[in-house]
Design a protein around this motif. Structure first.
Motif, PDB file in Angstrom:
ATOM      1  N   VAL A   7       0.889  -1.172   0.000  1.00 44.85           N
ATOM      2  CA  VAL A   7       0.000   0.000   0.000  1.00 44.85           C
ATOM      3  C   VAL A   7       0.925   1.220   0.000  1.00 44.85           C
ATOM      4  O   VAL A   7       1.341   1.721   1.051  1.00 44.85           O
ATOM      5  N   TRP A   8       1.272   1.684  -1.211  1.00 47.57           N
ATOM      6  CA  TRP A   8       2.331   2.674  -1.371  1.00 47.57           C
ATOM      7  C   TRP A   8       2.021   4.038  -0.744  1.00 47.57           C
ATOM      8  O   TRP A   8       2.927   4.797  -0.459  1.00 47.57           O
ATOM      9  N   GLU A   9       0.741   4.335  -0.509  1.00 48.52           N
ATOM     10  CA  GLU A   9       0.467   5.627   0.126  1.00 48.52           C
ATOM     11  C   GLU A   9       0.898   5.643   1.596  1.00 48.52           C
ATOM     12  O   GLU A   9       0.994   6.716   2.192  1.00 48.52           O
ATOM     13  N   ASN A  10       1.228   4.454   2.155  1.00 50.78           N
ATOM     14  CA  ASN A  10       1.626   4.372   3.567  1.00 50.78           C
ATOM     15  C   ASN A  10       3.004   3.763   3.803  1.00 50.78           C
ATOM     16  O   ASN A  10       3.428   3.620   4.950  1.00 50.78           O
ATOM     17  N   VAL A  11       3.705   3.380   2.718  1.00 56.16           N
ATOM     18  CA  VAL A  11       5.000   2.701   2.839  1.00 56.16           C
ATOM     19  C   VAL A  11       6.034   3.403   1.970  1.00 56.16           C
ATOM     20  O   VAL A  11       5.728   3.845   0.863  1.00 56.16           O
ATOM     21  N   ARG A  12       7.262   3.460   2.476  1.00 56.32           N
ATOM     22  CA  ARG A  12       8.389   3.970   1.701  1.00 56.32           C
ATOM     23  C   ARG A  12       9.545   2.989   1.810  1.00 56.32           C
ATOM     24  O   ARG A  12       9.721   2.342   2.839  1.00 56.32           O
ATOM     25  N   CYS A  13      10.332   2.923   0.753  1.00 55.74           N
ATOM     26  CA  CYS A  13      11.547   2.118   0.761  1.00 55.74           C
ATOM     27  C   CYS A  13      12.716   3.091   0.605  1.00 55.74           C
ATOM     28  O   CYS A  13      12.784   3.838  -0.378  1.00 55.74           O
ATOM     29  N   LEU A  14      13.605   3.110   1.585  1.00 51.63           N
ATOM     30  CA  LEU A  14      14.734   4.030   1.582  1.00 51.63           C
ATOM     31  C   LEU A  14      15.845   3.524   0.666  1.00 51.63           C
ATOM     32  O   LEU A  14      15.842   2.368   0.250  1.00 51.63           O
ATOM     33  N   ASP A  32      18.784   2.608   1.206  1.00 50.62           N
ATOM     34  CA  ASP A  32      19.532   1.457   1.713  1.00 50.62           C
ATOM     35  C   ASP A  32      18.696   0.175   1.744  1.00 50.62           C
ATOM     36  O   ASP A  32      19.150  -0.864   2.207  1.00 50.62           O
ATOM     37  N   GLY A  33      17.443   0.256   1.255  1.00 49.78           N
ATOM     38  CA  GLY A  33      16.583  -0.916   1.189  1.00 49.78           C
ATOM     39  C   GLY A  33      15.632  -1.056   2.366  1.00 49.78           C
ATOM     40  O   GLY A  33      14.759  -1.931   2.351  1.00 49.78           O
ATOM     41  N   GLU A  34      15.796  -0.223   3.386  1.00 45.51           N
ATOM     42  CA  GLU A  34      14.900  -0.322   4.545  1.00 45.51           C
ATOM     43  C   GLU A  34      13.485   0.080   4.146  1.00 45.51           C
ATOM     44  O   GLU A  34      13.278   1.092   3.488  1.00 45.51           O
ATOM     45  N   ALA A  35      12.522  -0.725   4.567  1.00 47.63           N
ATOM     46  CA  ALA A  35      11.110  -0.404   4.365  1.00 47.63           C
ATOM     47  C   ALA A  35      10.573   0.176   5.662  1.00 47.63           C
ATOM     48  O   ALA A  35      10.784  -0.400   6.741  1.00 47.63           O
ATOM     49  N   ILE A  36       9.900   1.329   5.556  1.00 48.83           N
ATOM     50  CA  ILE A  36       9.319   1.993   6.716  1.00 48.83           C
ATOM     51  C   ILE A  36       7.900   2.437   6.369  1.00 48.83           C
ATOM     52  O   ILE A  36       7.556   2.609   5.203  1.00 48.83           O
ATOM     53  N   SER A  37       7.103   2.628   7.405  1.00 50.56           N
ATOM     54  CA  SER A  37       5.781   3.214   7.186  1.00 50.56           C
ATOM     55  C   SER A  37       5.921   4.727   7.245  1.00 50.56           C
ATOM     56  O   SER A  37       6.926   5.255   7.753  1.00 50.56           O
ATOM     57  N   LEU A  38       4.916   5.437   6.752  1.00 54.60           N
ATOM     58  CA  LEU A  38       4.949   6.888   6.837  1.00 54.60           C
ATOM     59  C   LEU A  38       4.937   7.369   8.281  1.00 54.60           C
ATOM     60  O   LEU A  38       5.376   8.475   8.569  1.00 54.60           O
ATOM     61  N   ALA A  39       4.478   6.535   9.216  1.00 53.30           N
ATOM     62  CA  ALA A  39       4.515   6.877  10.645  1.00 53.30           C
ATOM     63  C   ALA A  39       5.926   6.718  11.210  1.00 53.30           C
ATOM     64  O   ALA A  39       6.183   7.094  12.341  1.00 53.30           O
ATOM     65  N   GLY A  40       6.839   6.137  10.411  1.00 60.94           N
ATOM     66  CA  GLY A  40       8.211   5.938  10.857  1.00 60.94           C
ATOM     67  C   GLY A  40       8.493   4.555  11.410  1.00 60.94           C
ATOM     68  O   GLY A  40       9.598   4.270  11.854  1.00 60.94           O
ATOM     69  N   THR A  41       7.513   3.661  11.357  1.00 60.29           N
ATOM     70  CA  THR A  41       7.697   2.308  11.858  1.00 60.29           C
ATOM     71  C   THR A  41       8.685   1.547  10.978  1.00 60.29           C
ATOM     72  O   THR A  41       8.542   1.525   9.758  1.00 60.29           O
ATOM     73  N   LYS A  85      12.644 -12.535  -9.199  1.00 59.86           N
ATOM     74  CA  LYS A  85      11.260 -12.177  -9.513  1.00 59.86           C
ATOM     75  C   LYS A  85      10.989 -10.686  -9.332  1.00 59.86           C
ATOM     76  O   LYS A  85       9.913 -10.216  -9.689  1.00 59.86           O
ATOM     77  N   GLY A  86      11.917  -9.959  -8.747  1.00 57.07           N
ATOM     78  CA  GLY A  86      11.734  -8.521  -8.520  1.00 57.07           C
ATOM     79  C   GLY A  86      11.905  -8.152  -7.060  1.00 57.07           C
ATOM     80  O   GLY A  86      12.556  -8.869  -6.298  1.00 57.07           O
ATOM     81  N   ASN A  87      11.304  -7.030  -6.670  1.00 52.07           N
ATOM     82  CA  ASN A  87      11.407  -6.577  -5.292  1.00 52.07           C
ATOM     83  C   ASN A  87      10.712  -7.557  -4.358  1.00 52.07           C
ATOM     84  O   ASN A  87       9.627  -8.036  -4.652  1.00 52.07           O
ATOM     85  N   ARG A  88      11.372  -7.845  -3.238  1.00 55.50           N
ATOM     86  CA  ARG A  88      10.822  -8.742  -2.221  1.00 55.50           C
ATOM     87  C   ARG A  88      11.040  -8.066  -0.871  1.00 55.50           C
ATOM     88  O   ARG A  88      12.159  -7.854  -0.445  1.00 55.50           O
ATOM     89  N   TYR A  89       9.939  -7.698  -0.245  1.00 59.19           N
ATOM     90  CA  TYR A  89       9.991  -6.979   1.027  1.00 59.19           C
ATOM     91  C   TYR A  89       9.849  -7.987   2.157  1.00 59.19           C
ATOM     92  O   TYR A  89       8.780  -8.552   2.367  1.00 59.19           O
ATOM     93  N   CYS A  90      10.958  -8.254   2.859  1.00 67.26           N
ATOM     94  CA  CYS A  90      10.967  -9.161   3.995  1.00 67.26           C
ATOM     95  C   CYS A  90      10.600  -8.337   5.223  1.00 67.26           C
ATOM     96  O   CYS A  90      11.366  -7.468   5.654  1.00 67.26           O
ATOM     97  N   ILE A  91       9.429  -8.599   5.779  1.00 60.93           N
ATOM     98  CA  ILE A  91       8.814  -7.720   6.770  1.00 60.93           C
ATOM     99  C   ILE A  91       8.622  -8.442   8.097  1.00 60.93           C
ATOM    100  O   ILE A  91       8.169  -9.582   8.143  1.00 60.93           O
TER     101      ILE A  91
END
Length: 136
Positions: free
Chosen positions: A92-99, A101-110, A120-126
């Protein structure tokens, strides 16, 4: 920077203490590989349809899965890598960013986890504790 605490009543019996350590004021640490399998996630998750995964701090939707693959494929890939693994179409890209360095964070900073692309492409290990919140 996160200004709110982690929700108290996380889904799938995720531990609040672990979530607080991983979600807030952290850029590198993760729950241990396979942690998600020690929770009630596999017993409680919808195996027939899509599941929305919510930020454990803000309660905003972050991922909706599985999309473009079966639940069995989602679980197989997640088990293979040790963490729930999401693809671009499940973010849900309106609430997630990928920095950068590859870190995935929420817009809240989580802190969510990292993007570890494969053939296969991008794989977000969460971290499951990061997306075990309840909608707010």
């Amino acid at each position: 920077q996160i200004l709110s605490p982690v929700q108290q009543n996380l889904r799938w019996n995720c531990e609040w203490k672990t979530a607080d350590k991983i979600c807030s004021f952290n850029r590198h640490y993760a729950e241990y590989a396979g942690y998600w399998e020690s929770t009630s996630f596999l017993d409680e998750v919808d195996r027939e349809g899509e599941t929305t995964y919510y930020d454990s701090v803000s309660g905003k939707p972050l991922f909706i899965a599985p999309r473009g693959r079966s639940f069995e494929d989602f679980v197989k890939e997640s088990k293979s890598h040790g963490w729930p693994s999401f693809r671009d179409e499940e973010v849900v890209w309106e609430n997630v960013r990928c920095l950068k360095d590859g870190e995935a964070i929420s817009l809240a900073g989580t802190h969510l986890g990292h993007n570890l692309p494969d053939k296969k492409g991008n794989r977000y290990c969460i971290n499951l504790v990061s997306v075990a919140g309840r909608p707010m």
